[in-house]
Scaffold this active site. Structure first.
Site, PDB file in Angstrom:
ATOM      1  N   CYS A  50      10.184  47.614  84.370  1.00 28.38           N
ATOM      2  CA  CYS A  50       9.222  48.650  83.999  1.00 28.38           C
ATOM      3  C   CYS A  50       8.836  49.508  85.200  1.00 28.38           C
ATOM      4  O   CYS A  50       8.303  49.006  86.187  1.00 28.38           O
ATOM      5  CB  CYS A  50       7.962  48.009  83.407  1.00 28.38           C
ATOM      6  SG  CYS A  50       6.696  49.210  82.968  1.00 28.38           S
ATOM      7  N   CYS A  71       3.582  39.798  82.162  1.00 29.57           N
ATOM      8  CA  CYS A  71       4.611  40.485  81.380  1.00 29.57           C
ATOM      9  C   CYS A  71       5.982  40.105  81.914  1.00 29.57           C
ATOM     10  O   CYS A  71       6.266  40.277  83.090  1.00 29.57           O
ATOM     11  CB  CYS A  71       4.420  41.996  81.446  1.00 29.57           C
ATOM     12  SG  CYS A  71       5.728  42.925  80.626  1.00 29.57           S
ATOM     13  N   CYS A 110       0.388  44.848  77.207  1.00 24.22           N
ATOM     14  CA  CYS A 110       0.482  46.202  77.765  1.00 24.22           C
ATOM     15  C   CYS A 110      -0.681  47.059  77.264  1.00 24.22           C
ATOM     16  O   CYS A 110      -0.490  48.078  76.604  1.00 24.22           O
ATOM     17  CB  CYS A 110       1.829  46.824  77.396  1.00 24.22           C
ATOM     18  SG  CYS A 110       2.305  48.208  78.446  1.00 24.22           S
ATOM     19  N   CYS A 161       0.349  43.233  83.762  1.00 23.68           N
ATOM     20  CA  CYS A 161       1.723  43.199  84.266  1.00 23.68           C
ATOM     21  C   CYS A 161       2.083  41.820  84.819  1.00 23.68           C
ATOM     22  O   CYS A 161       3.243  41.427  84.803  1.00 23.68           O
ATOM     23  CB  CYS A 161       1.912  44.269  85.342  1.00 23.68           C
ATOM     24  SG  CYS A 161       1.528  45.925  84.782  1.00 23.68           S
ATOM     25  N   LYS A 208       2.144  59.703  61.568  1.00 27.51           N
ATOM     26  CA  LYS A 208       2.231  58.250  61.745  1.00 27.51           C
ATOM     27  C   LYS A 208       2.248  57.533  60.404  1.00 27.51           C
ATOM     28  O   LYS A 208       3.089  56.682  60.134  1.00 27.51           O
ATOM     29  CB  LYS A 208       1.052  57.775  62.605  1.00 27.51           C
ATOM     30  CG  LYS A 208       1.164  56.365  63.106  1.00 27.51           C
ATOM     31  CD  LYS A 208       0.309  55.417  62.298  1.00 27.51           C
ATOM     32  CE  LYS A 208       0.505  54.001  62.795  1.00 27.51           C
ATOM     33  NZ  LYS A 208      -0.227  53.040  61.956  1.00 27.51           N
TER      34      LYS A 208
END
Length: 346
Positions: A323, A317, A307, A314, A232
């Site tokens: 999704c 969102c 999220c 949700c 990362k």
DNA sequence: GTCCTGGGCT
DNA sequence: AGCCCCGGAC
């Protein structure tokens, strides 16, 4: 909705007439069972031509559909670990190599909109502006140190630590190499895991001094050899430090969200990827390169505000329509009462 | 006190 | 896959 198999279509095509609806499919599956039977559909195995056989750990069989819906069964197959791929009349039905998921541009745009109104804790990557007034070599070293300090640490805390290091002349390989570890520890406090990070800083400074003339490694492989620098951070440093985009910087947010969106999967299956590295490889197969850098801050912020790891919002969102995971409860430890009925499904 | 974090390490 | 690091939120 995005894939043809997601809408179960019980027996509509195969039920009208026996042999006319006969459909030949080939399932590459792991060694084990030679019959496939789901609630709706039964497939009978028959051996394939030699040329179609896979590697030793894989066996391939042709399956003749006996009853039920072909479409809904594809989904079932691909969600099971023992199936590697699914081929119908020579055409792979899965997407192993980089077909972009439907609506990904709309989803990305929607997330950008949400991100521009809400404010997430991380709005600038900690190391992005680290020492951008410094000469190139020092700037790169600052980026590396900043990345190291930034994990599990609020942005302003990281920034403060960098400032203190800079004021004490301890933001360069040679000075850190000479400095006392306890001094560094005191200066970077209270970043997360400061003890370990102070030790890693000393080691990194020494390596940079010995092997790279006080600069930082310029390749992914060499960055990964530094203690405390994993995939990362290595990709982050390549992106920001060297302006050299070797890969996507995937952290847990990117990993989680890409899987929820159905943007990544284990190769040749519908299964979720299980590590950030796997996610990175899958994402890089289709995401256009100009998005490789911005995707990280975008999804990190989205992951902190909307999220979230457990109980994603949700309801607020704007891309939940696209999704596959929207409004599905995702809990780490399923309560015992609901577990039995849930586990039956998959 | 206990759980959670996010990466890297083993 | 599980462990570890440190602090902060409950």
């Amino acid at each position: 909705m995005r894939n043809p198999a997601s809408e179960p279509n019980p027996g509509s095509e195969s039920s009208n007439g026996g042999s006319a609806s006969e459909l030949r499919v080939f399932v590459r599956k792991k060694r084990g069972r030679k019959t496939i039977e789901t609630q709706e559909t039964k497939y009978e195995a028959e051996p394939l031509d030699q040329k179609l056989r896979g590697p030793p750990e894989i066996e391939e069989f042709g399956y003749k559909q006996v009853n039920g819906s072909f479409q809904s069964t594809v989904e079932t197959f691909l969600s099971k670990p023992r199936f590697e791929s699914f081929i119908c009349d020579g055409v792979p039905l899965n997407i192993p190599t980089g077909e972009p998921p439907p609506n990904w541009e709309k989803v990305l745009e929607g997330i950008r909109k949400m991100r521009s109104t809400e404010d997430a804790p991380v709005d600038t990557m900690g190391c992005e502006k680290a020492g951008n007034s410094l000469p190139p070599k020092e700037r790169r070293f600052a980026v590396l140190v900043s990345s190291l300090l930034s994990s599990q640490t609020k942005d302003n805390v990281t920034h403060g630590a960098i400032q203190r290091l800079l004021q004490n002349g301890l933001l360069a390989a040679d000075t850190i190499d000479k400095a006392d570890e306890a001094t560094i520890k005191g200066l970077i406090y209270p970043v997360g895991f400061y003890t370990r990070k102070a030790a890693n800083m000393k080691k990194i400074a020494n390596i940079c001094l010995m092997k790279y003339d006080g600069d930082i490694p310029s390749s992914l492989e060499e960055l990964l050899l530094l203690p405390g620098i994993g995939p990362k951070m290595a990709h982050l440093v390549m992106n920001v430090g060297w302006n050299n985009v070797q890969g996507i910087c995937v952290d847990t947010h990117v990993h989680r969200i890409c899987n929820r969106l159905g943007w990544v999967s284990k190769s040749c299956t519908k299964q979720k990827t299980s590590t950030p590295e796997e996610t990175r490889e899958a994402l890089q197969l289709w995401l256009p390169k100009e998005e490789w850098v911005p995707i990280n801050p975008l999804l990190v912020g989205f992951g902190q505000t909307v999220c979230t790891p457990l109980r994603p919002n949700c309801g607020m969102c704007s891309v939940s329509d696209f999704c596959p995971s929207a409004f599905r409860e995702i809990s780490r430890s399923p309560s015992k009462s609901k577990r039995s009925s849930l586990s039956k499904k998959l």
